[in-house]
Design an enzyme around this catalytic site. Sequence first.
Site: not given
Ligand code: 5GP
Length: 186
Positions: A45-46, A102, A106, A134, A156, A162, A168
Amino acid sequence: MQLPPDIERILLDEATIQRRVHELATQISADYADVDELVLVGVLKGAFIFMADLARCLTIPHSVDFIALSSYGSRGAARSDAVRLIMDTRAPVTGKEVLIVEDIVDTGYTLQYLVRNFQARNPASLRTCTLTSKPTRHEVAVQLDYLGFEIPDVWVVGYGLDYADRYRTLPYIAALKPEVYRTAAH
Ligand code: 5GP
């Protein structure tokens, strides 16, 4: 400004986000000036608010589609094989110019999964547009073709992002108070 109780501080205010979204849309419109149609694939949803604002700033022909993912693990995906596609695009993307939209990168596992998954569908081209990243958290090399902002390693919320499905619709991106996400199992 009175902030909601769980919010620690604003990292990116509304005007800063809107300015950057316009810049990204201008760049994307220039880069795809010669294509018949750009297919924006938003990750639910983000990315829904970023996607809506970005799409409305584009000056080139485009269509919008969405996918939804689920991931296991407490913070993001943890591993790309923990990511699952739970809703696919409505239309096939084979032979299309595809831009994945996207909200946040993270560890990078989610975007890595998405790029591999969409590359396997043989699009005419595939790029990614990510609002926030990040860099200190990245565990895998990711393809960031268009990036809004680099942010620090904090949780965040806002502008689509969220915490437990809340916050959101805040117009800014803010850091959640660490005690909120440290005490709750997330
Ligand atoms: P990754 O696979 O890059 O570790 O994670 C990506 C997903 O983790 C993002 O699509 C999101 O859903 C969630 N996520 C990672 N960091 C944050 C954050 O600081 N805030 C929020 N709301 N979601 C995050």
